[in-house]
Design a protein around this motif. Sequence first.
Motif, PDB file in Angstrom:
ATOM      1  N   CYS A  88      -2.854  -1.082  -3.520  1.00 29.89           N
ATOM      2  CA  CYS A  88      -2.245  -0.835  -2.388  1.00 29.89           C
ATOM      3  C   CYS A  88      -0.745  -0.918  -2.456  1.00 29.89           C
ATOM      4  N   LEU A  90       0.760   0.102   0.593  1.00 29.10           N
ATOM      5  CA  LEU A  90       1.063   0.188   1.894  1.00 29.10           C
ATOM      6  C   LEU A  90       1.660   1.636   2.589  1.00 29.10           C
ATOM      7  N   GLY A  92       0.282   3.699   4.435  1.00 32.56           N
ATOM      8  CA  GLY A  92      -0.118   3.938   5.543  1.00 32.56           C
ATOM      9  C   GLY A  92      -0.969   4.913   5.883  1.00 32.56           C
ATOM     10  N   GLN A 105      -1.343  -0.001  10.661  1.00 36.61           N
ATOM     11  CA  GLN A 105      -0.208  -0.772   9.949  1.00 36.61           C
ATOM     12  C   GLN A 105       0.981  -0.654  10.711  1.00 36.61           C
ATOM     13  N   ASP A 107       5.279  -2.532  11.067  1.00 36.45           N
ATOM     14  CA  ASP A 107       6.250  -2.789  10.206  1.00 36.45           C
ATOM     15  C   ASP A 107       7.348  -3.700  10.956  1.00 36.45           C
ATOM     16  N   LEU A 111       5.859  -5.099   6.195  1.00 40.03           N
ATOM     17  CA  LEU A 111       4.839  -4.381   6.215  1.00 40.03           C
ATOM     18  C   LEU A 111       3.509  -5.008   6.317  1.00 40.03           C
ATOM     19  N   ARG A 112       2.500  -5.035   7.252  1.00 40.61           N
ATOM     20  CA  ARG A 112       1.189  -5.338   7.174  1.00 40.61           C
ATOM     21  C   ARG A 112       0.096  -4.591   7.858  1.00 40.61           C
ATOM     22  N   LEU A 113      -1.023  -4.313   6.893  1.00 42.06           N
ATOM     23  CA  LEU A 113      -2.048  -3.616   7.271  1.00 42.06           C
ATOM     24  C   LEU A 113      -3.034  -4.531   7.620  1.00 42.06           C
ATOM     25  N   THR A 152      -5.485  -9.382   8.647  1.00 41.34           N
ATOM     26  CA  THR A 152      -4.649  -8.740   7.914  1.00 41.34           C
ATOM     27  C   THR A 152      -5.311  -8.909   6.459  1.00 41.34           C
ATOM     28  N   ASN A 154      -3.316  -6.809   3.925  1.00 34.25           N
ATOM     29  CA  ASN A 154      -2.576  -6.735   2.957  1.00 34.25           C
ATOM     30  C   ASN A 154      -0.974  -6.850   3.609  1.00 34.25           C
ATOM     31  N   ARG A 155       0.153  -7.369   3.048  1.00 36.12           N
ATOM     32  CA  ARG A 155       1.321  -7.589   3.420  1.00 36.12           C
ATOM     33  C   ARG A 155       2.098  -6.969   2.251  1.00 36.12           C
ATOM     34  N   SER A 170       7.955   1.761   2.276  1.00 45.21           N
ATOM     35  CA  SER A 170       7.468   0.379   1.639  1.00 45.21           C
ATOM     36  C   SER A 170       8.024   0.340   0.195  1.00 45.21           C
TER      37      SER A 170
END
Length: 207
Positions: A88, A90, A92, A105, A107, A111-113, A152, A154-155, A170
């Motif tokens: 991934c 990220l 988006g 997602q 920011d 970034l965080r999903l 969360t 992924n970061r 990203s």
Amino acid sequence: ILNAVDRDQSRFSVLRSDTTEEAVQALQHFLASPPPRSEVSTPISIESDKRRVFFDAVDALAGDAVRDTIPLPSGAPFGTVHIDAAACTLCGACSILCPPSALAQTDVRGLRLDFIEERCVQCGLCVSGCPEKAVTLMPRLRFDAGRKAPQTLNRGDLFACIECGSPFISRKVLERTLATLKDHPQVAANLEALNRCPACRQRATTS
């Protein structure tokens, strides 16, 4: 689901019909000899949308005597998604494509999903739309309160423009793009421009 919550399936009836008249007849027959009432003390509001009603009903039936999750067959409209964090970037795409906003997602401070399982309908748009093929559907039903809370998945970091210092993309997306284009004969010489935000790139081309 009924087996998992230890409820007798004969307590429920599915009324099937192709016309209004058949529906009325089926309902009249059902009301003439209804199944025994389930001993559920939690009231279920039918004022909400059908998905909310479903989860309220399942929670009321399940009580505390049930596993945290049960697997469901492929195609079920409930479940979670697995993200291959190594693949991934990220970008988006999955969050943009998600109709019920189960994936989101942000920011803020990187970034965080995030993912809310209760919203996921397992439509598969996130799977088909992911350029890195990093998303996998996992149909299941989750009973605990975590179903409603953001998780969360992924970061990552945002890359800051080398000109003005503004975070704009990203870091993983940029790294993947640079790796893909580094041997391209028409682009390789200008790769450094990709390290600048769109505004700085625009100023560089017009100055």
